[in-house]
Structure formats: C-alpha cells, structure tokens
Design a protein around this motif. Structure first.
Motif, PDB file in Angstrom:
ATOM      1  N   GLU A 337       0.819  -1.188   0.061  1.00  0.00           N
ATOM      2  CA  GLU A 337       0.018   0.141   0.092  1.00  0.00           C
ATOM      3  C   GLU A 337       0.928   1.351  -0.061  1.00  0.00           C
ATOM      4  O   GLU A 337       0.771   2.221  -0.729  1.00  0.00           O
ATOM      5  CB  GLU A 337      -0.840  -0.111   1.324  1.00  0.00           C
ATOM      6  CG  GLU A 337      -1.939  -0.973   1.030  1.00  0.00           C
ATOM      7  CD  GLU A 337      -3.014  -0.891  -0.048  1.00  0.00           C
ATOM      8  OE1 GLU A 337      -3.323   0.461  -0.183  1.00  0.00           O
ATOM      9  OE2 GLU A 337      -3.804  -1.932  -0.422  1.00  0.00           O
ATOM     10  N   LYS A 338       2.191   1.329   0.671  1.00  0.00           N
ATOM     11  CA  LYS A 338       2.927   2.233   0.805  1.00  0.00           C
ATOM     12  C   LYS A 338       3.601   2.635  -0.725  1.00  0.00           C
ATOM     13  O   LYS A 338       3.320   4.008  -1.025  1.00  0.00           O
ATOM     14  CB  LYS A 338       4.032   2.232   1.811  1.00  0.00           C
ATOM     15  CG  LYS A 338       4.905   3.265   1.971  1.00  0.00           C
ATOM     16  CD  LYS A 338       5.889   3.073   3.375  1.00  0.00           C
ATOM     17  CE  LYS A 338       6.863   4.343   3.443  1.00  0.00           C
ATOM     18  NZ  LYS A 338       7.510   4.860   2.151  1.00  0.00           N
ATOM     19  N   ARG A 339       3.989   1.397  -1.303  1.00  0.00           N
ATOM     20  CA  ARG A 339       4.534   1.812  -2.639  1.00  0.00           C
ATOM     21  C   ARG A 339       3.423   2.253  -3.699  1.00  0.00           C
ATOM     22  O   ARG A 339       3.827   3.168  -4.432  1.00  0.00           O
ATOM     23  CB  ARG A 339       4.929   0.367  -3.131  1.00  0.00           C
ATOM     24  CG  ARG A 339       6.492  -0.139  -2.556  1.00  0.00           C
ATOM     25  CD  ARG A 339       6.982  -1.208  -3.202  1.00  0.00           C
ATOM     26  NE  ARG A 339       6.380  -2.453  -3.295  1.00  0.00           N
ATOM     27  CZ  ARG A 339       6.300  -3.438  -2.504  1.00  0.00           C
ATOM     28  NH1 ARG A 339       7.191  -3.366  -1.288  1.00  0.00           N
ATOM     29  NH2 ARG A 339       5.289  -4.613  -2.417  1.00  0.00           N
ATOM     30  N   LYS A 340       2.281   1.812  -3.619  1.00  0.00           N
ATOM     31  CA  LYS A 340       1.219   2.120  -4.156  1.00  0.00           C
ATOM     32  C   LYS A 340       0.904   3.825  -4.028  1.00  0.00           C
ATOM     33  O   LYS A 340       0.829   4.511  -5.164  1.00  0.00           O
ATOM     34  CB  LYS A 340      -0.257   1.620  -4.198  1.00  0.00           C
ATOM     35  CG  LYS A 340      -0.055   0.183  -4.624  1.00  0.00           C
ATOM     36  CD  LYS A 340      -1.504  -0.613  -4.657  1.00  0.00           C
ATOM     37  CE  LYS A 340      -1.358  -1.929  -4.922  1.00  0.00           C
ATOM     38  NZ  LYS A 340      -2.657  -2.821  -5.038  1.00  0.00           N
ATOM     39  N   ALA A 341       0.920   4.121  -2.694  1.00  0.00           N
ATOM     40  CA  ALA A 341       0.667   5.661  -2.598  1.00  0.00           C
ATOM     41  C   ALA A 341       1.899   6.386  -2.954  1.00  0.00           C
ATOM     42  O   ALA A 341       1.571   7.444  -3.314  1.00  0.00           O
ATOM     43  CB  ALA A 341       0.447   5.717  -0.909  1.00  0.00           C
ATOM     44  N   ASP A 342       3.158   5.775  -2.663  1.00  0.00           N
ATOM     45  CA  ASP A 342       4.186   6.629  -3.397  1.00  0.00           C
ATOM     46  C   ASP A 342       4.102   6.826  -4.768  1.00  0.00           C
ATOM     47  O   ASP A 342       4.458   7.930  -5.235  1.00  0.00           O
ATOM     48  CB  ASP A 342       5.649   5.916  -3.056  1.00  0.00           C
ATOM     49  CG  ASP A 342       5.784   6.188  -1.327  1.00  0.00           C
ATOM     50  OD1 ASP A 342       5.206   6.886  -0.923  1.00  0.00           O
ATOM     51  OD2 ASP A 342       6.638   5.319  -0.780  1.00  0.00           O
ATOM     52  N   ARG A 343       3.919   5.881  -5.571  1.00  0.00           N
ATOM     53  CA  ARG A 343       3.767   5.689  -6.826  1.00  0.00           C
ATOM     54  C   ARG A 343       2.654   6.907  -7.310  1.00  0.00           C
ATOM     55  O   ARG A 343       2.776   7.711  -8.356  1.00  0.00           O
ATOM     56  CB  ARG A 343       3.256   4.324  -7.533  1.00  0.00           C
ATOM     57  CG  ARG A 343       3.428   4.543  -8.974  1.00  0.00           C
ATOM     58  CD  ARG A 343       3.195   2.942  -9.519  1.00  0.00           C
ATOM     59  NE  ARG A 343       3.380   2.973 -10.943  1.00  0.00           N
ATOM     60  CZ  ARG A 343       3.033   1.826 -11.715  1.00  0.00           C
ATOM     61  NH1 ARG A 343       2.635   0.674 -10.907  1.00  0.00           N
ATOM     62  NH2 ARG A 343       3.035   1.780 -12.980  1.00  0.00           N
ATOM     63  N   LYS A 345       1.653   9.427  -5.845  1.00  0.00           N
ATOM     64  CA  LYS A 345       1.921  10.670  -5.469  1.00  0.00           C
ATOM     65  C   LYS A 345       2.925  11.184  -6.270  1.00  0.00           C
ATOM     66  O   LYS A 345       2.904  12.336  -6.947  1.00  0.00           O
ATOM     67  CB  LYS A 345       2.494  10.669  -4.102  1.00  0.00           C
ATOM     68  CG  LYS A 345       3.082  12.101  -3.511  1.00  0.00           C
ATOM     69  CD  LYS A 345       3.680  12.028  -2.038  1.00  0.00           C
ATOM     70  CE  LYS A 345       3.935  13.434  -1.668  1.00  0.00           C
ATOM     71  NZ  LYS A 345       4.914  14.020  -2.478  1.00  0.00           N
ATOM     72  N   MET A 346       3.869  10.415  -6.836  1.00  0.00           N
ATOM     73  CA  MET A 346       4.956  10.761  -8.020  1.00  0.00           C
ATOM     74  C   MET A 346       4.182  11.027  -9.258  1.00  0.00           C
ATOM     75  O   MET A 346       4.399  12.050  -9.770  1.00  0.00           O
ATOM     76  CB  MET A 346       5.829   9.531  -8.153  1.00  0.00           C
ATOM     77  CG  MET A 346       6.929   9.941  -8.956  1.00  0.00           C
ATOM     78  SD  MET A 346       8.122   8.605  -9.345  1.00  0.00           S
ATOM     79  CE  MET A 346       7.059   7.160  -9.982  1.00  0.00           C
ATOM     80  N   ILE A 347       3.169  10.175  -9.563  1.00  0.00           N
ATOM     81  CA  ILE A 347       2.294  10.368 -10.881  1.00  0.00           C
ATOM     82  C   ILE A 347       1.597  12.056 -10.605  1.00  0.00           C
ATOM     83  O   ILE A 347       1.506  12.558 -11.606  1.00  0.00           O
ATOM     84  CB  ILE A 347       1.367   9.389 -11.097  1.00  0.00           C
ATOM     85  CG1 ILE A 347       2.359   8.173 -11.332  1.00  0.00           C
ATOM     86  CG2 ILE A 347       0.620   9.636 -12.309  1.00  0.00           C
ATOM     87  CD1 ILE A 347       1.425   6.935 -11.650  1.00  0.00           C
ATOM     88  N   SER A 348       1.119  12.036  -9.531  1.00  0.00           N
ATOM     89  CA  SER A 348       0.220  13.054  -9.349  1.00  0.00           C
ATOM     90  C   SER A 348       0.915  14.631  -9.449  1.00  0.00           C
ATOM     91  O   SER A 348       0.816  15.508 -10.011  1.00  0.00           O
ATOM     92  CB  SER A 348      -0.313  13.111  -7.968  1.00  0.00           C
ATOM     93  OG  SER A 348      -1.434  12.091  -7.923  1.00  0.00           O
ATOM     94  N   ASP A 349       2.326  14.409  -8.841  1.00  0.00           N
ATOM     95  CA  ASP A 349       3.385  15.375  -8.692  1.00  0.00           C
ATOM     96  C   ASP A 349       3.768  15.986 -10.116  1.00  0.00           C
ATOM     97  O   ASP A 349       3.741  16.964 -10.603  1.00  0.00           O
ATOM     98  CB  ASP A 349       4.651  15.086  -7.836  1.00  0.00           C
ATOM     99  CG  ASP A 349       4.101  15.173  -6.440  1.00  0.00           C
ATOM    100  OD1 ASP A 349       2.888  15.754  -5.981  1.00  0.00           O
ATOM    101  OD2 ASP A 349       5.119  14.589  -5.608  1.00  0.00           O
ATOM    102  N   ALA A 350       3.973  14.846 -10.788  1.00  0.00           N
ATOM    103  CA  ALA A 350       4.459  15.057 -12.278  1.00  0.00           C
ATOM    104  C   ALA A 350       3.044  15.611 -12.964  1.00  0.00           C
ATOM    105  O   ALA A 350       3.486  16.649 -14.007  1.00  0.00           O
ATOM    106  CB  ALA A 350       4.826  13.715 -12.902  1.00  0.00           C
ATOM    107  N   ALA A 351       2.146  14.982 -12.883  1.00  0.00           N
ATOM    108  CA  ALA A 351       0.833  15.865 -13.578  1.00  0.00           C
ATOM    109  C   ALA A 351       0.715  17.295 -13.042  1.00  0.00           C
ATOM    110  O   ALA A 351       0.340  18.076 -14.221  1.00  0.00           O
ATOM    111  CB  ALA A 351      -0.305  14.829 -13.318  1.00  0.00           C
ATOM    112  N   ARG A 352       0.879  17.709 -11.978  1.00  0.00           N
ATOM    113  CA  ARG A 352       0.586  19.040 -11.742  1.00  0.00           C
ATOM    114  C   ARG A 352       1.857  19.786 -11.873  1.00  0.00           C
ATOM    115  O   ARG A 352       1.694  21.296 -11.806  1.00  0.00           O
ATOM    116  CB  ARG A 352       0.624  19.184 -10.023  1.00  0.00           C
ATOM    117  CG  ARG A 352      -1.054  18.679  -9.590  1.00  0.00           C
ATOM    118  CD  ARG A 352      -1.315  18.732  -8.108  1.00  0.00           C
ATOM    119  NE  ARG A 352      -0.232  18.520  -7.268  1.00  0.00           N
ATOM    120  CZ  ARG A 352      -0.509  17.134  -6.661  1.00  0.00           C
ATOM    121  NH1 ARG A 352      -1.387  16.551  -6.937  1.00  0.00           N
ATOM    122  NH2 ARG A 352       0.314  16.743  -5.719  1.00  0.00           N
TER     123      ARG A 352
END
Length: 356
Positions: A337-343, A345-352
């Motif tokens: 779950e932590k890996r999924k959350a980090d991934r 977050k990374m995708i969200s940061d990249a999109a923003r």
C-alpha cells in the motif's frame, strides 16, 4: 639544498632522517603457501558459525517452549483436577474389588470347612449383641424345642440343586420356639414355585412336639436400594431379615434370633417337601474381573488425558504459526500500500508540474 633536504629519500630502502619521522613503506601482503588450506579454513569457520547459529536456535526454541509450558498447563487446571479425582476414584474402586476378592475367598473357605464341623449349641440371647455375621454364618448348630404354626416364603432360584427339584421357587421358613423361651426361624427347605400353596404339598407340615434339630446358621441379609419390598399379603420375602420376618408373623423381634437355621435333612409329617439340605454353598466370584475393569478404566482415563493435552499443545503451535503468517501478510500488504501511495503521489506531482 633545502628542497632536497625536505623531500628526502623516497627509495624503498630509505630510513627516517629525523627521530619522529615515520617509515611509510608498505609491508608486502602475505600470500598463503597453500590456497586450498585457506579455503578449507573458511569452510570450517562457516560450518562452525552455522552450527553455533543452529545451537542458538535450538536453545531459543527450548526456552520458548519452556516459557509457554507453564501458562499452557495453568489454562487446563480444571481438567487436571477432574482427571486426578477420577483417577483416584477408579484406583480405589479397583483396590476395593481386590479386597472384596480376598474376603470372598476367605468366605468360601470358611463355609466349606465350617459346614463339616460338629454342631454346637445355637447362640442364645446373651450373645446376640456381640455376635457378628462372620462368626455365625455357616456355623453348624443344634437347638431343642418345637415348631409353632405359621410359615413364610423366601424367593430364590436353585441352579444346582442337591435334590430332584430346582429352578425358581421358595424356601419355607417356620418359627421354632426353643426350650429356653426364645425363637428362631428355621429354613425347612425348598418348594417349586407352583407348589407354594399348602394344598399342593399335603403332608409337608412339620412334626409336633419336642425335638432337636441340627442345621447351618445363616446370617441376616441387608436390604439395598435395589431390593424388592416384601409382599406381606402373600408372605413373600426377597431379603432374609429374621427380625422383620418374625414381626410379620406376630412374634417378638427382641426374642427372635438375629440369624436363621437351614435344615440339612427333611423334617415333615409325610412326603419329601420341603426339600431340605439346599443351603447355597456356591458363591459368585467376579471381583477379579471387576478389579481389572476399574483398573482398565483408570488407564484409559490417563491415556485420554495425555492425548488431549498433546493435541491441545500442537494446536497451540499451529495457531501461533498462523498468527505469524498473518502478521507477515499484514506487513507485506502495508508495504504494498505504501508503494502504491508513493507511486500515486509521484504521478500526481508529475501531472501538476507546469510545462515549459
């Protein structure tokens, strides 16, 4: 000159020029003469380390098992208590049956020996208070007096009759008054169940007048909770109770002997009934079988007790292992779950992130 003096000699054989200078040349690395010996030493060290780890693991498992044993046993304290009580009861029952076996063997020997002894005078009222059942049972006695009117019937079954008649029937008891004034019930003999009525055995009445009779004294029986109650309307009895039987016939209980006398020969006006001499000299002796039965039940209880504890112990280990697996699964799920959350977050940061 100064530069040369400061730099000094850098050759391998050079020595420090000052007192506090340090020799910086490196010692050559020592190469083992036999490389295979070095490999062997490494293997030996590895085996030793593995063995130490294995020993430490075994010691840890032993300590863990020992630390779990006491709480495990405390958890089933009611079971231990019930098993101990049950085992004590079964063991005592087995020992009691062995004791009863000794008593029965002694009774058989006494009956066989005493029945052949010469008759003695029947004990009178002066000895009744201190007279025990073992003293009087199967004692050959003789008494003088006369029969009086009346009879009652004690139900029994003759499986090995000495005379011609056997099977279900009755022992006929008649009151006998002695010359000393006290009475005793006399077992005159056996009659078949279909000849209980006096009209079917004419001539079976006892002779009148003074006479001396001999026979075997029998102790009184003690009624149990399973004993049938006497039928006073038909004078049928199922337990030999001399005093109660005397009261039922209208005699004084305190003047009646606490024992009865079995005649060994037929005494009647005419005919062969009642059939005398049928004193039971055979005894049921199942005490050894009962003793081993109780002992077997005690051993069965012990086996079931230990089987339950062993099964409960292994079920406990399985439960602990299952809990460990569930904890590992929970840790794995948390990491996933932590890996999924980090991934995410990374995708969200990249999109923003603003595009250039």
């Amino acid at each position: 000159m100064i530069a040369e003096r400061e730099v000094g000699d850098v050759s391998p054989d050079a020595k420090p020029v000052r007192k506090n200078d340090v020799d910086w040349h490196e010692e050559p690395e020592q190469v083992p003469e036999n490389p295979s010996q070095h490999t062997k030493n490494n293997k030996d060290n590895a085996v030793t380390d593995d063995q130490l780890e294995h020993d430490d693991e075994e010691a840890g498992n032993a300590d863990a098992s020992k630390s779990r044993l006491i709480p495990f046993l405390k958890r089933y304290w009611i079971l231990h208590l019930c098993a101990a009580i049950g085992l004590a009861i079964l063991a005592n029952l087995s020992l009691w049956q062995f004791d009863r076996l000794d008593q029965k063997v002694a009774l058989i020997e006494r009956a066989e020996v005493r029945a052949k002894e010469a008759p003695v005078a029947a004990p009178g009222p002066a000895t009744w208070a201190e007279l025990s059942s073992d003293e009087i049972d199967y004692m050959p006695v003789e008494v003088s007096g006369q029969f009086i009117i009346g009879e009652l019937f004690y139900f029994d079954t003759l499986t090995k009759p000495k005379g011609p008649l056997g099977g279900q029937g009755y022992f006929v008891y008649a009151p006998f008054i002695t010359n000393d004034g006290w009475t005793v019930l006399i077992n005159r003999g056996f009659v078949p169940i279909d000849r209980k009525d006096f009209s079917t055995r004419l001539g079976s009445a006892p002779p009148r007048g003074q006479m001396t009779i001999t026979g075997l004294a029998r102790r009184a029986e003690v009624a149990s909770i399973f004993s049938a109650e006497p039928n006073l309307s038909t004078n049928e009895w199922y337990v030999r109770e001399p005093k109660a039987m005397a009261e039922a016939m209208g005699m004084l209980a305190d003047q009646t002997a606490p024992y009865t006398i079995d005649l060994q020969e037929t005494v009647s006006v005419a005919g062969d009934l009642p059939q005398a001499g049928e004193t039971r000299m055979t005894f049921s002796d199942n005490h050894l079988q009962y003793a081993f039965t109780w002992a077997g039940l005690a051993l069965t209880l012990v086996g079931v007790y230990f089987a339950f504890l062993i099964k409960a112990w292994f079920n406990q280990d399985k439960a602990v292992a299952k809990d460990d697996d569930e904890d590992e699964d929970d840790d794995y799920d948390a990491e996933e779950e932590k890996r999924k959350a980090d991934r995410y977050k990374m995708i969200s940061d990249a999109a923003r992130r603003p595009r250039r």
